[in-house]
Design a protein around this motif. Structure first.
Motif, mmCIF file in Angstrom:
data_model
loop_
_atom_site.group_PDB
_atom_site.id
_atom_site.type_symbol
_atom_site.label_atom_id
_atom_site.label_comp_id
_atom_site.label_asym_id
_atom_site.label_seq_id
_atom_site.Cartn_x
_atom_site.Cartn_y
_atom_site.Cartn_z
ATOM 1 N N GLY A 242 0.807 -1.213 0.000
ATOM 2 C CA GLY A 242 0.000 0.000 0.000
ATOM 3 C C GLY A 242 0.840 1.262 0.000
ATOM 4 N N VAL A 243 1.953 1.254 0.747
ATOM 5 C CA VAL A 243 2.847 2.408 0.810
ATOM 6 C C VAL A 243 3.394 2.737 -0.573
ATOM 7 C CG1 VAL A 243 5.051 3.249 1.705
ATOM 8 C CG2 VAL A 243 3.488 2.027 3.221
ATOM 9 N N VAL A 244 3.729 1.687 -1.335
ATOM 10 C CA VAL A 244 4.294 1.874 -2.671
ATOM 11 C C VAL A 244 3.219 2.287 -3.677
ATOM 12 C CG1 VAL A 244 5.421 0.709 -4.607
ATOM 13 C CG2 VAL A 244 6.192 0.272 -2.272
ATOM 14 N N LEU A 245 2.059 1.613 -3.627
ATOM 15 C CA LEU A 245 1.073 1.769 -4.687
ATOM 16 C C LEU A 245 0.075 2.910 -4.484
ATOM 17 C CD1 LEU A 245 0.183 -1.919 -5.638
ATOM 18 C CD2 LEU A 245 1.935 -0.420 -6.573
ATOM 19 N N TRP A 246 -0.283 3.229 -3.234
ATOM 20 C CA TRP A 246 -1.335 4.233 -3.022
ATOM 21 C C TRP A 246 -1.005 5.594 -3.629
ATOM 22 C CZ3 TRP A 246 -6.023 3.307 -2.909
ATOM 23 C CH2 TRP A 246 -6.600 2.304 -2.131
ATOM 24 N N PRO A 247 0.238 6.087 -3.528
ATOM 25 C CA PRO A 247 0.523 7.375 -4.179
ATOM 26 C C PRO A 247 0.306 7.322 -5.691
ATOM 27 C CG PRO A 247 2.226 6.850 -2.590
ATOM 28 C CD PRO A 247 1.385 5.624 -2.721
ATOM 29 N N LEU A 248 0.669 6.207 -6.322
ATOM 30 C CA LEU A 248 0.471 6.059 -7.766
ATOM 31 C C LEU A 248 -1.010 5.950 -8.108
ATOM 32 C CD1 LEU A 248 3.322 3.468 -8.483
ATOM 33 C CD2 LEU A 248 3.330 5.921 -9.005
ATOM 34 N N ILE A 249 -1.753 5.237 -7.265
ATOM 35 C CA ILE A 249 -3.194 5.098 -7.473
ATOM 36 C C ILE A 249 -3.876 6.457 -7.332
ATOM 37 C CG2 ILE A 249 -5.313 4.137 -6.457
ATOM 38 C CD1 ILE A 249 -3.580 1.653 -5.700
ATOM 39 N N LYS A 250 -3.508 7.189 -6.287
ATOM 40 C CA LYS A 250 -4.098 8.508 -6.042
ATOM 41 C C LYS A 250 -3.785 9.465 -7.193
ATOM 42 C CE LYS A 250 -4.257 12.236 -2.612
ATOM 43 N NZ LYS A 250 -3.740 12.721 -1.299
ATOM 44 N N PHE A 251 -2.537 9.454 -7.663
ATOM 45 C CA PHE A 251 -2.138 10.334 -8.764
ATOM 46 C C PHE A 251 -2.918 10.012 -10.033
ATOM 47 C CE2 PHE A 251 0.520 10.952 -12.559
ATOM 48 C CZ PHE A 251 0.723 12.328 -12.495
ATOM 49 N N THR A 252 -3.059 8.722 -10.340
ATOM 50 C CA THR A 252 -3.780 8.314 -11.552
ATOM 51 C C THR A 252 -5.242 8.730 -11.479
ATOM 52 O OG1 THR A 252 -2.301 6.399 -11.757
ATOM 53 C CG2 THR A 252 -4.318 6.369 -13.078
ATOM 54 N N LYS A 253 -5.871 8.542 -10.327
ATOM 55 C CA LYS A 253 -7.272 8.950 -10.171
ATOM 56 C C LYS A 253 -7.422 10.466 -10.325
ATOM 57 C CE LYS A 253 -8.197 6.893 -6.227
ATOM 58 N NZ LYS A 253 -9.008 6.406 -5.066
ATOM 59 N N GLN A 254 -6.483 11.209 -9.785
ATOM 60 C CA GLN A 254 -6.534 12.664 -9.912
ATOM 61 C C GLN A 254 -6.421 13.095 -11.373
ATOM 62 O OE1 GLN A 254 -3.345 13.838 -7.273
ATOM 63 N NE2 GLN A 254 -4.733 14.147 -5.536
ATOM 64 N N MET A 255 -5.568 12.408 -12.143
ATOM 65 C CA MET A 255 -5.416 12.730 -13.562
ATOM 66 C C MET A 255 -6.716 12.460 -14.323
ATOM 67 S SD MET A 255 -2.440 14.033 -14.059
ATOM 68 C CE MET A 255 -2.726 14.792 -12.459
ATOM 69 N N ILE A 256 -7.400 11.364 -13.972
ATOM 70 C CA ILE A 256 -8.667 11.033 -14.630
ATOM 71 C C ILE A 256 -9.732 12.067 -14.267
ATOM 72 C CG2 ILE A 256 -10.538 9.330 -14.740
ATOM 73 C CD1 ILE A 256 -8.401 7.153 -14.360
ATOM 74 N N VAL A 257 -9.782 12.460 -13.009
ATOM 75 C CA VAL A 257 -10.731 13.480 -12.564
ATOM 76 C C VAL A 257 -10.504 14.792 -13.312
ATOM 77 C CG1 VAL A 257 -11.349 14.971 -10.615
ATOM 78 C CG2 VAL A 257 -11.155 12.504 -10.266
ATOM 79 N N MET A 258 -9.247 15.170 -13.461
ATOM 80 C CA MET A 258 -8.931 16.405 -14.187
ATOM 81 C C MET A 258 -9.279 16.281 -15.659
ATOM 82 S SD MET A 258 -5.266 17.479 -12.455
ATOM 83 C CE MET A 258 -5.004 18.733 -13.706
ATOM 84 N N LEU A 259 -8.960 15.136 -16.251
ATOM 85 C CA LEU A 259 -9.204 14.924 -17.683
ATOM 86 C C LEU A 259 -10.693 15.022 -18.031
ATOM 87 C CD1 LEU A 259 -8.033 14.114 -20.474
ATOM 88 C CD2 LEU A 259 -8.358 11.725 -19.802
ATOM 89 N N PHE A 260 -11.524 14.475 -17.143
ATOM 90 C CA PHE A 260 -12.970 14.460 -17.413
ATOM 91 C C PHE A 260 -13.712 15.606 -16.707
ATOM 92 C CE2 PHE A 260 -11.825 10.288 -18.824
ATOM 93 C CZ PHE A 260 -12.752 9.960 -19.804
#
Length: 221
Positions: free
Chosen positions: A199-217
């Motif tokens: 979780g420590v490794v992946l959550w920042p990447l997951i959060k960043f990707t979701k933020q990019m999708i939110v911004m894109l749409f």
């Protein structure tokens, strides 16, 4: 209990689509590059029954979801489907084509995350509709599960897709040595999950990707 049942209802369809299209994408791309193993096994299919693993697809994610709800926390949803059989030796250029076969699953999850973002956009466009709130909640769940699956599978650890991509990109000698990790990959993954390191490794990447999708749409929910 009602919130748990509601949560299961909201997540069920996104999870089924996520695992089905992820696995079918592997088989389809393998066929494109010359390996018919998945097709002969009936795995290039949108029928989720062909891809569901009773333990990995249903029992483990359901247990983790219910546990996280009961503990009032946001646990890491983890699970797996039956792996699509691929004979890499049957690919026209095995080492090169392995990259595209492996990348097909995460790419399918990214496209599905975009699809669910569009579903949220639709729900927001008709806020007075009876179906608006269920669509938005299901869309949020769809983005969540697909981004998690995409980022998790891109982890450079055989036999995950990211591990196979790494094997494809590494020089032959290093690729062979790296591929020897595969028999221990699942144990390593479970150890990382249980220890909390995953979780420590992946959550920042997951959060960043979701933020990019939110911004894109342009989503604001």
């Amino acid at each position: 209990m009602d919130s748990i049942i509601q949560g299961i209802t909201i997540y069920a369809l996104p999870v089924i689509f996520a695992i089905t299209l992820h696995e079918a994408a592997h088989g389809y791309v393998a066929k494109h590059f010359g390996d018919l193993t998945a097709e002969m096994a009936g795995r290039i299919s949108l029928n989720p029954v062909r891809h569901i693993d009773p333990v990995g697809t249903i029992l483990v994610p359901l247990t983790m979801f219910v546990t996280s709800k009961l503990m009032m926390g946001g646990g890491f949803l983890f699970g797996w489907a039956k792996p699509v059989p691929v004979n890499f030796n049957q690919l026209r250029r095995p080492k090169r084509d392995m990259l595209w076969v492996a990348a097909a699953g995460p790419a399918a999850n990214l496209l599905m995350a975009f699809f669910w973002a569009a579903v949220i956009k639709l729900g927001l466009a008709f806020p007075e509709s009876t179906y608006a709130k269920p669509l938005i909640l299901m869309g949020i769940a769809g983005i969540e599960i697909n981004v998690i699956l995409m980022v998790l599978n891109l982890l450079p650890l055989p036999p995950l897709d990211g591990g196979r991509i790494a094997v494809s990109l590494l020089p032959n000698k290093l690729a062979w040595k790296f591929a020897q990790i595969e028999p221990y990959g699942f144990i390593i993954l479970l150890t990382l999950l249980i220890s909390g390191a995953l979780g420590v490794v992946l959550w920042p990447l997951i959060k960043f990707t979701k933020q990019m999708i939110v911004m894109l749409f342009g989503l604001y929910v």
